[in-house]
Design a protein around this motif. Structure first.
Motif, PDB file in Angstrom:
ATOM      1  N   UNK A  95       0.841  -1.191   0.000  1.00 57.88           N
ATOM      2  CA  UNK A  95       0.000   0.000   0.000  1.00 57.88           C
ATOM      3  C   UNK A  95       0.876   1.240   0.000  1.00 57.88           C
ATOM      4  N   UNK A  96       0.621   2.147  -0.935  1.00 52.34           N
ATOM      5  CA  UNK A  96       1.357   3.398  -0.999  1.00 52.34           C
ATOM      6  C   UNK A  96       0.512   4.564  -0.513  1.00 52.34           C
ATOM      7  N   UNK A  97       1.137   5.442   0.273  1.00 49.41           N
ATOM      8  CA  UNK A  97       0.485   6.648   0.785  1.00 49.41           C
ATOM      9  C   UNK A  97       1.288   7.852   0.319  1.00 49.41           C
ATOM     10  N   UNK A 132      -1.880  10.845   9.190  1.00 50.14           N
ATOM     11  CA  UNK A 132      -3.307  10.518   9.261  1.00 50.14           C
ATOM     12  C   UNK A 132      -3.595   9.437   8.228  1.00 50.14           C
ATOM     13  N   UNK A 133      -3.184   8.225   8.525  1.00 48.01           N
ATOM     14  CA  UNK A 133      -3.263   7.140   7.565  1.00 48.01           C
ATOM     15  C   UNK A 133      -4.681   6.581   7.467  1.00 48.01           C
ATOM     16  N   UNK A 134      -5.172   6.329   6.265  1.00 48.16           N
ATOM     17  CA  UNK A 134      -6.532   5.802   6.070  1.00 48.16           C
ATOM     18  C   UNK A 134      -6.564   4.281   6.230  1.00 48.16           C
ATOM     19  N   UNK A 158       3.711  11.374  13.216  1.00 51.77           N
ATOM     20  CA  UNK A 158       3.962  10.297  12.252  1.00 51.77           C
ATOM     21  C   UNK A 158       4.359   9.024  12.986  1.00 51.77           C
ATOM     22  N   UNK A 159       5.245   9.146  13.971  1.00 54.06           N
ATOM     23  CA  UNK A 159       5.681   7.963  14.734  1.00 54.06           C
ATOM     24  C   UNK A 159       4.496   7.310  15.447  1.00 54.06           C
ATOM     25  N   UNK A 160       3.618   8.132  16.031  1.00 57.32           N
ATOM     26  CA  UNK A 160       2.443   7.577  16.720  1.00 57.32           C
ATOM     27  C   UNK A 160       1.515   6.876  15.737  1.00 57.32           C
ATOM     28  N   UNK A 161       1.364   7.444  14.542  1.00 60.23           N
ATOM     29  CA  UNK A 161       0.469   6.857  13.542  1.00 60.23           C
ATOM     30  C   UNK A 161       1.030   5.535  13.026  1.00 60.23           C
TER      31      UNK A 161
END
Length: 297
Positions: A95-97, A132-134, A158-161
């Motif tokens: 999966x690419x974001x 904020x990753x979907x 970002x680290x938490x996500x």
């Protein structure tokens, strides 16, 4: 300021996505090879997936296995997604974001084109911010990224996500730029240097502590010793599209390429190169491999 940074990053990489940069350009290919991609790697994916934007090869140390789900943060044209797709196989997902619409469009075109006329069936791409990753919590085996987290204004988010979406026991295998010591003020305050993956980097010790604070244990960060001046040489190529001469035998990374990059970004590229000419960026920053694990409990 963070919104200004996000817009500058999106504008810059949107312009690159619209260019003709690919593995067919000697400079873009040389950058990828300088940071760990083999000729076989580049031949196994669509040429347009590589735009010479790497600072490492995260798939090389991610230990990906068949059937796994892997997510690439800041996927660009899909370079690492396609390499990961081959490793996780048809039962896995890659999966690419990316935050840039033009990059997502390019990646999807590459996926549909595939290699030897065979489209990719186990990849997908999402337009989203990397903080904020979907994606559902606990749904991913491995998170990779290549020279992108340094661009995020809020790296702790970002680290938490990353920790949120990883399964217990999941891992993070990232290539990034981090600082060995503080940058000169002239560089650290320059927006162009931020967009160029330099001024947004944080100290290696702070990177390590940030991951620990997000819950990762253990955390390992290794200076690869890569020459970051190669990236500056690539910017010179991109800024000087009017000529196709080379700067000397054996200097493939210095090849001046004829691409469509001569547009809004040309002056930015020139300005960044001029700034970095006054400093040896290798004295301050490093290409690093980051490996961290989310504990099982």
């Amino acid at each position: 300021m963070s919104k200004q940074i996000e817009q500058a990053v999106q504008d810059r990489y949107g312009s690159i996505a619209a260019s003709k940069l690919s593995s067919e350009n000697r400079g873009a290919r040389a950058i990828a090879e300088a940071f760990g991609y083999s000729g076989d790697d580049l031949a196994s994916i669509p040429a347009e997936a590589n735009m010479g934007l790497s600072c490492g090869n995260p798939t090389a140390h991610a230990s990906l296995r068949p059937g796994e789900t892997v997510v690439d943060l800041g996927c660009g044209g899909g370079l690492d997604v396609f390499l990961a797709a081959a490793k996780v196989g048809p039962e896995g997902r890659a999966i690419g974001i990316d935050m840039t619409p033009e990059m997502i469009e390019r990646a999807r075109r590459n996926a549909a084109k595939g290699v030897d006329g065979k489209p990719y069936s186990n990849v997908e791409f999402h337009l989203a911010m990397i903080d904020k990753l979907p994606l559902p919590a606990g749904s991913v085996d491995c998170v990779i990224s290549n020279c992108v987290i340094n661009l995020a204004p809020d790296k702790q988010a970002v680290f938490r996500e990353i920790a949120r979406v990883l399964k217990p026991g999941g891992r993070m295998a990232v290539s990034d730029i981090a600082l060995k010591k503080q940058l000169p003020e002239e560089v650290s305050s320059d927006l162009l240097a931020y967009v160029g993956c330099v001024a947004g980097a944080i100290l290696i010790d702070d990177y390590h502590q940030g991951l620990r604070d997000a819950g990762f244990d253990p955390v390992e960060i290794i200076d690869t010793g890569g020459n970051l001046n190669v990236y500056g040489e690539h910017e010179i190529e991109a800024a000087d599209c009017s000529t196709s001469a080379t700067k000397g035998a054996g200097q493939s990374a210095m090849t001046v390429m004829q691409t469509s990059c001569c547009g809004p970004d040309t002056q930015s590229a020139r300005s960044l190169v001029e700034l970095l000419k006054r400093y040896n960026i290798n004295d301050y920053a490093a290409s690093v491999k980051v490996y961290a694990i989310k504990p099982r409990s």
